[in-house]
Write a protein that holds these residues in place. Structure first.
Motif, PDB file in Angstrom:
ATOM      1  N   ALA A 128       3.417 -37.875  -9.000  1.00  0.00           N
ATOM      2  CA  ALA A 128       2.305 -36.839  -9.302  1.00  0.00           C
ATOM      3  C   ALA A 128       1.982 -37.121 -10.518  1.00  0.00           C
ATOM      4  O   ALA A 128       2.634 -37.593 -11.441  1.00  0.00           O
ATOM      5  CB  ALA A 128       2.678 -35.575  -8.647  1.00  0.00           C
ATOM      6  N   PHE A 129       0.681 -36.527 -10.838  1.00  0.00           N
ATOM      7  CA  PHE A 129       0.298 -36.221 -12.265  1.00  0.00           C
ATOM      8  C   PHE A 129      -0.536 -34.891 -12.478  1.00  0.00           C
ATOM      9  O   PHE A 129      -1.003 -34.705 -11.371  1.00  0.00           O
ATOM     10  CB  PHE A 129      -0.267 -37.308 -13.000  1.00  0.00           C
ATOM     11  CG  PHE A 129      -1.698 -37.830 -12.417  1.00  0.00           C
ATOM     12  CD1 PHE A 129      -2.859 -36.975 -13.170  1.00  0.00           C
ATOM     13  CD2 PHE A 129      -1.681 -38.845 -11.536  1.00  0.00           C
ATOM     14  CE1 PHE A 129      -3.951 -37.250 -12.407  1.00  0.00           C
ATOM     15  CE2 PHE A 129      -3.037 -38.946 -10.936  1.00  0.00           C
ATOM     16  CZ  PHE A 129      -4.210 -38.457 -11.424  1.00  0.00           C
ATOM     17  N   ARG A 130      -0.677 -34.620 -13.516  1.00  0.00           N
ATOM     18  CA  ARG A 130      -1.792 -33.547 -13.912  1.00  0.00           C
ATOM     19  C   ARG A 130      -2.508 -34.151 -14.964  1.00  0.00           C
ATOM     20  O   ARG A 130      -2.251 -34.712 -15.986  1.00  0.00           O
ATOM     21  CB  ARG A 130      -1.134 -32.049 -14.261  1.00  0.00           C
ATOM     22  CG  ARG A 130      -0.374 -31.418 -13.218  1.00  0.00           C
ATOM     23  CD  ARG A 130       0.727 -30.474 -13.624  1.00  0.00           C
ATOM     24  NE  ARG A 130       1.811 -31.091 -14.064  1.00  0.00           N
ATOM     25  CZ  ARG A 130       2.602 -31.785 -13.136  1.00  0.00           C
ATOM     26  NH1 ARG A 130       2.619 -31.523 -11.718  1.00  0.00           N
ATOM     27  NH2 ARG A 130       3.638 -32.203 -13.291  1.00  0.00           N
ATOM     28  N   PHE A 131      -3.975 -33.752 -14.786  1.00  0.00           N
ATOM     29  CA  PHE A 131      -4.874 -34.097 -15.755  1.00  0.00           C
ATOM     30  C   PHE A 131      -5.725 -32.950 -16.085  1.00  0.00           C
ATOM     31  O   PHE A 131      -6.091 -32.314 -15.197  1.00  0.00           O
ATOM     32  CB  PHE A 131      -5.624 -35.218 -15.631  1.00  0.00           C
ATOM     33  CG  PHE A 131      -6.577 -35.628 -16.699  1.00  0.00           C
ATOM     34  CD1 PHE A 131      -6.398 -35.869 -17.833  1.00  0.00           C
ATOM     35  CD2 PHE A 131      -8.039 -35.363 -16.334  1.00  0.00           C
ATOM     36  CE1 PHE A 131      -7.109 -36.290 -18.825  1.00  0.00           C
ATOM     37  CE2 PHE A 131      -8.852 -35.742 -17.554  1.00  0.00           C
ATOM     38  CZ  PHE A 131      -8.637 -36.112 -18.674  1.00  0.00           C
ATOM     39  N   VAL A 132      -5.848 -32.483 -17.525  1.00  0.00           N
ATOM     40  CA  VAL A 132      -6.518 -31.218 -17.955  1.00  0.00           C
ATOM     41  C   VAL A 132      -7.738 -31.660 -18.518  1.00  0.00           C
ATOM     42  O   VAL A 132      -8.021 -31.950 -19.595  1.00  0.00           O
ATOM     43  CB  VAL A 132      -5.526 -30.465 -18.946  1.00  0.00           C
ATOM     44  CG1 VAL A 132      -6.135 -29.098 -19.231  1.00  0.00           C
ATOM     45  CG2 VAL A 132      -4.247 -30.548 -18.309  1.00  0.00           C
ATOM     46  N   VAL A 133      -8.651 -30.987 -17.646  1.00  0.00           N
ATOM     47  CA  VAL A 133     -10.098 -31.300 -18.160  1.00  0.00           C
ATOM     48  C   VAL A 133     -10.711 -29.961 -19.074  1.00  0.00           C
ATOM     49  O   VAL A 133     -11.618 -30.253 -19.860  1.00  0.00           O
ATOM     50  CB  VAL A 133     -11.183 -31.766 -17.094  1.00  0.00           C
ATOM     51  CG1 VAL A 133     -11.387 -30.425 -16.165  1.00  0.00           C
ATOM     52  CG2 VAL A 133     -12.456 -32.256 -17.615  1.00  0.00           C
ATOM     53  N   GLU A 134     -10.022 -28.951 -18.759  1.00  0.00           N
ATOM     54  CA  GLU A 134     -10.439 -27.755 -19.684  1.00  0.00           C
ATOM     55  C   GLU A 134      -9.273 -26.624 -19.496  1.00  0.00           C
ATOM     56  O   GLU A 134      -8.688 -26.778 -18.791  1.00  0.00           O
ATOM     57  CB  GLU A 134     -11.836 -27.297 -19.240  1.00  0.00           C
ATOM     58  CG  GLU A 134     -11.785 -26.631 -17.709  1.00  0.00           C
ATOM     59  CD  GLU A 134     -13.261 -26.150 -17.524  1.00  0.00           C
ATOM     60  OE1 GLU A 134     -14.306 -26.562 -17.982  1.00  0.00           O
ATOM     61  OE2 GLU A 134     -13.525 -25.021 -16.878  1.00  0.00           O
ATOM     62  N   GLY A 135      -9.342 -25.900 -20.731  1.00  0.00           N
ATOM     63  CA  GLY A 135      -8.375 -24.902 -20.604  1.00  0.00           C
ATOM     64  C   GLY A 135      -7.025 -25.260 -21.109  1.00  0.00           C
ATOM     65  O   GLY A 135      -6.888 -26.238 -21.522  1.00  0.00           O
ATOM     66  N   GLU A 136      -6.249 -24.262 -21.480  1.00  0.00           N
ATOM     67  CA  GLU A 136      -4.701 -24.402 -21.779  1.00  0.00           C
ATOM     68  C   GLU A 136      -4.147 -23.034 -21.423  1.00  0.00           C
ATOM     69  O   GLU A 136      -4.711 -21.914 -20.909  1.00  0.00           O
ATOM     70  CB  GLU A 136      -4.648 -24.698 -23.287  1.00  0.00           C
ATOM     71  CG  GLU A 136      -5.257 -23.609 -24.254  1.00  0.00           C
ATOM     72  CD  GLU A 136      -5.089 -24.201 -25.762  1.00  0.00           C
ATOM     73  OE1 GLU A 136      -3.983 -24.226 -26.129  1.00  0.00           O
ATOM     74  OE2 GLU A 136      -6.274 -23.980 -26.014  1.00  0.00           O
ATOM     75  N   GLY A 137      -2.796 -23.066 -21.347  1.00  0.00           N
ATOM     76  CA  GLY A 137      -1.870 -21.896 -21.320  1.00  0.00           C
ATOM     77  C   GLY A 137      -1.020 -22.103 -20.345  1.00  0.00           C
ATOM     78  O   GLY A 137       0.176 -21.341 -20.250  1.00  0.00           O
ATOM     79  N   VAL A 138      -0.985 -23.016 -19.295  1.00  0.00           N
ATOM     80  CA  VAL A 138      -0.197 -23.110 -18.290  1.00  0.00           C
ATOM     81  C   VAL A 138       0.958 -24.354 -18.969  1.00  0.00           C
ATOM     82  O   VAL A 138       0.422 -25.445 -19.830  1.00  0.00           O
ATOM     83  CB  VAL A 138      -0.615 -24.054 -17.258  1.00  0.00           C
ATOM     84  CG1 VAL A 138       0.361 -24.441 -16.173  1.00  0.00           C
ATOM     85  CG2 VAL A 138      -1.437 -22.896 -16.464  1.00  0.00           C
ATOM     86  N   TRP A 139       2.038 -24.114 -18.460  1.00  0.00           N
ATOM     87  CA  TRP A 139       3.009 -25.095 -18.863  1.00  0.00           C
ATOM     88  C   TRP A 139       3.838 -25.747 -17.540  1.00  0.00           C
ATOM     89  O   TRP A 139       4.077 -24.763 -16.710  1.00  0.00           O
ATOM     90  CB  TRP A 139       3.688 -25.157 -20.208  1.00  0.00           C
ATOM     91  CG  TRP A 139       4.826 -24.037 -20.010  1.00  0.00           C
ATOM     92  CD1 TRP A 139       6.394 -24.240 -19.363  1.00  0.00           C
ATOM     93  CD2 TRP A 139       4.716 -22.922 -20.555  1.00  0.00           C
ATOM     94  NE1 TRP A 139       6.725 -23.033 -19.341  1.00  0.00           N
ATOM     95  CE2 TRP A 139       5.875 -22.269 -20.156  1.00  0.00           C
ATOM     96  CE3 TRP A 139       3.709 -22.063 -21.204  1.00  0.00           C
ATOM     97  CZ2 TRP A 139       6.141 -20.866 -20.501  1.00  0.00           C
ATOM     98  CZ3 TRP A 139       3.904 -20.674 -21.670  1.00  0.00           C
ATOM     99  CH2 TRP A 139       5.002 -20.245 -21.216  1.00  0.00           C
TER     100      TRP A 139
END
Lengths: 381, 381, 381, 381
Positions: A128-139
């Motif tokens: 799996a992976f995650r990719f962040v196109v916008e925002g922040e705050g989650v870890w």
């Protein structure tokens, strides 16, 4: 047990090219095949063994704004917890029967977490992976290591690692998940296990740099305490600042006459596993591409499929017979052996550079590991 | 041609344990062996096939201040140019017959360049690196890519790459060179070629970041235009800021209970090739070790030899039966299978941290590639 | 193009465990998902991400005599030629919808060639092999090298090699084909090309040993003119006399107290690629197992599927909840993660040894290459 | 300790090309270097870093009949037992100072065992093999597996395996031993251990086929009970009948127009490790070459050295500036980067085929593993 089985095999003796004459004897033979759970090659070869891959999947684009709106509605209606595990909404290729498959091998979903929410801990063999196109705050807490997620970050996670998510911010956050779910479903390889019911307070801290980055996040440096090749990368966060700098450097070097880009105006980096230099995950390749303002890419096709997300900029994408205008957050899928070409078309709302930035993931490591990789580029430049 | 050859073989029939009785017949047989260029195993086995490696080399320490003083005198007396090629002064192990060998496989030298000087371009199959214990201002031009060198930087360079040096500063600069010259001399593998007589003006610029760093200097990112595994690293500079941060992080993680160090108070990173995760050079391993104030390391021995340079701090080093106090810049060699232990002993003049920082290089990749690696650690902690 | 698309996605808001409450709002959200070609994880996770592989395939046995009878009838009714390409009749797993798939990844078929017939030349990326349970007289022409086929022979052929068959005998001949057709169909990797319309007279000779055996058929010897690792084996025929001898030797060594068998009374060899020691084909593993008279095997399960053919002897086979008596030529399939155990039960008609000889092929190399391999053995001995 | 050390370094300030002017200051600097155990590069570079390998070794030939006569005399004078370990008499290259080194990396010796004699059990990290040019009756016990040795057999044995020899025949037997003793001596890698004082009666049997051959001696078959790659080959005997057949087949295939030989009339096989397809030993390559009657080989040079033994036939060998006539049993050494060419010149006493058969071993795996391999062939054909 076979006595009462109703055979699912259905064969028809037909008057068609490359087929035996449709006599009664043949029909009788076919009944015998059906009864004994047999299927001849000669009726199937055209579909089964085509001259080149003819994907069951279609090229398709999903608009980010629409996805985000629906994900937000789900955020208010659908709880996250044990059983459902994740508020993830997957792309369903239009020609794959309504299954949650972006392509025959790849899963791509938008995941959405409300302020303060946790997604429970589990592990699975799916890479799996995650990719962040916008925002922040989650870890993401991987093996008790909290890893922050910010715009542009790529966060791979090899199979069978415990992981959970936590939104420490005051706003919802969305990102995309990529997994090899369809591949592992098709080959029947997958294991899944529930983890602890809650993550601990220690894991709720927000470190600026995760443990994995502190151990593995320096170029060319390996901790002597953790030597040995691992099939998946031990680096859990590939920061946007490095990706962005690498792409910009390639374009600058190209301008200085150094052979640094993939083709004129087309910079690209691959995310790699520092323990062996190979792809970040055994079944998934991830790359970032930057097409300079006004540049375009030569049509190219490959065995295997890819999913792209527009990270920044605007452009025109052509996959086989279809073509779309794309802008920030939009996702599109490129099926096996369909040619792809991209043109960067800066619009007024785009960033200064005018470049089209594309995140890409694909199933290429599967094909390379098994000697099934083939690529064809139309030389247009 | 063999008729007139005087045999170099000399054998003596002696009254010694494990030897045949020294009869006249035996003496006669030995004369036959000598004449025919033959040597029996039974007279040689004790030396040739010992129970464990007994190095011809000795442990030894060289003091940096002395080296630097002599190098500076050479800077004023010995020109650098075609033929001599480099103003490099090599460590000669005290028991290797006056040869410029730090150990049977490794070359270590101080190189010294006066302001404005160039060291001419050449290439050789010998694998090489530079490590900078003090100063700055020189850069190395590798394949026309000028690479700056600063304190703490490690600059590897795989065999057969063109390279030259230029001192752009107003002061002399010294650094150490490590190569596999003795190994390649012993196995008779080496090629050498002279390059252009002068480096161009374009190569005399002082970029902040070299091309190689711009292409390969981001953690876990590979340029898609340059894929493929290479036997030596394409990254030409491993910056001190990354090494320092990685070591500090390991000690901090250890303090938080994470298993990040090699042993208590002992952080270590290995310099690796990002294309394959292996050692930076096919024949040379390079590492950086930090021993926290007051910590010591368990005695450990390995097949193969190492050379260390103190980068910072002070300490006490024990190799086999010898022991020395060391401080910044001092070099010492650890022969094959000799146990090494180190104690960090901060002195008044040392930096705040009080840690002992050691740069190390060794021939370990040779032993690992050929299944000859063995390690033994005395468990004292 | 998306405007007129009728979405294949169908979602139902239901009152079920682990599902959000089935409100009108939820139903409305699901309509939105359908329209936008989206599928949530929470409705699918149970099927998509099970705790362990739950194969869509069933265990099943096919009786050789029935297959052979039908193949013989096909021999008289169905011509072999361009278009249909092969008179091959594939096993269709009872729970895979009537598709010609023995398992989700493997194709297994009986192929039948009449006296004097040719099967035309073609090539494809699908990896293939032939295994001969009875008869002789056919040879396969691979890259213009005629390779004889006899009882017990295993004939692998890596993807993209030209090949044709010719029956030089006066009687029909049958054998089994194994390919990775379902795997390559599912991942969409496959290419296919027609070859020459006829094989030449030179290729119709019947050599006792093929070129490939003369180059590669000596234990541990590689022709220096053909060095280099190849993804598929260059040895085109693994002769029964070697396989038989190796299995017999293992059982004899076991009797002498040497640890040579897999478990008590269970000898096994793997067919390997002499250029790299790996499996004969990048996607297919092939092995031969001999269970001594009266011996049985411990239940064992693996990720991935296998097809077995009884080469000699009789026995009882248990796969998951099903169990069958098997005898010469019978085929059975073991789906992913279903436990298999076998008992050798000599019958009056069996050969003197009373051993049960099993040929096996599986998709294991796929799982091993991608870090998805898992095995569990019930320790009963 | 360094205070009383007399430095072995000797430097002379000379009036020579590429050297600094021999002033008094320079002489003084050189005294400083000597005192501090330093050697400048500029006085050494010509020898240390030559344009291409200039071997310290010379080409040389040893005549088998002379060796055998001396070995037989040793057989009557020198006992075999604990301490001396083996009645082995090594080739000493004429320009390597009387050391028992055929080349800087390779040891080659004739070993001689009288009827009924045992050579005691030991093990060492040095990789070894035996090759039998004439006779039979001895077997080697490796890990309690008695392995017969006959004319033409090649018997490799990876480092650290227990082994002993026993002559069960009524006549003395001689063979050659090849080891990497000089390489391991130079790199200081070696370990040695004495074994049991006597081999057991069970180990004195004379099996027709060794355990290792029964497990590993079938082409392309691996025992499933012994999977896993091993750095050295598990096959302890490569039989002459296979080698001979493979060479003959290559020449026959060449005659049929198949590209099977290395060059016209020159067949060659490499002995390989079936677990990985690589060389039989991590540091030693072994090959067998057959030069057809009247054929010759193109001059060829390589980094690294080789030792050849004539197995059958006669011919003319040229290495660099030297040339000899060779016949059965004769040995010759080819130093690094010296060109070798061979002509087959059948004499009246030679076998019918008139071919020249050459066994060869070399240090090539060392060079290939470390990216130091280079080859140059003069295209004369």
């Amino acid at each position: 047990m076979t006595a009462e089985l109703t055979s699912p095999v259905r064969l028809r003796a037909t008057d068609a090219p490359d087929q035996p004459a449709p006599t009664e004897e043949l029909a009788d033979l076919y009944r015998g095949f059906e009864k004994e759970l047999l299927v001849p090659l000669w009726t199937e070869i055209g579909d089964l063994m085509p001259p080149h891959p003819r994907s069951k999947a279609m090229p398709h684009r999903w608009e980010w704004r629409t996805l985000l709106t629906l994900a937000d509605r789900a955020g208010h209606l659908v709880p996250v917890g044990r059983g459902g595990e994740r508020r993830a909404i997957a792309l369903a290729n239009p020609s794959l029967g309504g299954k949650p498959y972006a392509s025959p091998t790849l899963w791509a979903a938008i995941q959405y977490l409300m302020p303060g929410e946790d997604a429970p801990e589990h592990r699975h063999t799916q890479n799996a992976f995650r990719f962040v196109v916008e925002g922040e705050g989650v870890w993401t807490v991987v093996g008790r290591d909290p890893v922050p997620m910010r715009r542009g970050d790529f966060l791979p996670q090899a199979g069978w690692n415990w992981h959970a998510h936590h939104n420490a911010a005051s706003r919802p956050m969305a990102w995309i998940d990529g997994l090899d779910i369809p591949f592992q479903y098709g080959t029947e390889a997958q294991f899944f296990e529930f983890g602890r019911d809650a993550i601990s307070d220690e894991e709720r801290v927000t470190p600026e740099r995760s443990r994995s980055e502190r151990l593995w996040g320096n170029p060319g440096l390996a901790p002597v305490s953790r030597l040995g090749r691992t099939p998946g990368t031990p680096l859990l966060r590939y920061r946007w600042e490095h990706t962005d700098r690498a792409l910009q450097d390639q374009l600058e070097l190209e301008a200085q006459g150094v052979d640094a880009t993939l083709e004129r105006g087309h910079a690209a980096v691959r995310f790699t596993n520092p323990t062996n230099g190979a792809d970040v995950l055994p079944t998934i390749r991830a790359e970032f591409h930057r097409i300079a303002r006004g540049a375009d890419t030569a049509p190219r096709r490959e065995t295997g499929s890819s999913v792209y997300q527009v990270f920044d900029g605007s452009g025109r994408v052509t996959v086989g017979d279809l073509s779309w205008t794309v802008t920030r957050g939009d996702l599109f899928v490129v099926p096996s052996w369909q040619p792809l070409s991209v043109t960067s078309e800066a619009s007024a709302s785009d960033s200064d550079s005018g470049a089209l930035d594309l995140f890409r993931f694909s199933d290429a490591p599967i094909f390379e590991a098994l000697n099934l990789s083939r690529t064809e580029t139309e030389e247009t430049h």
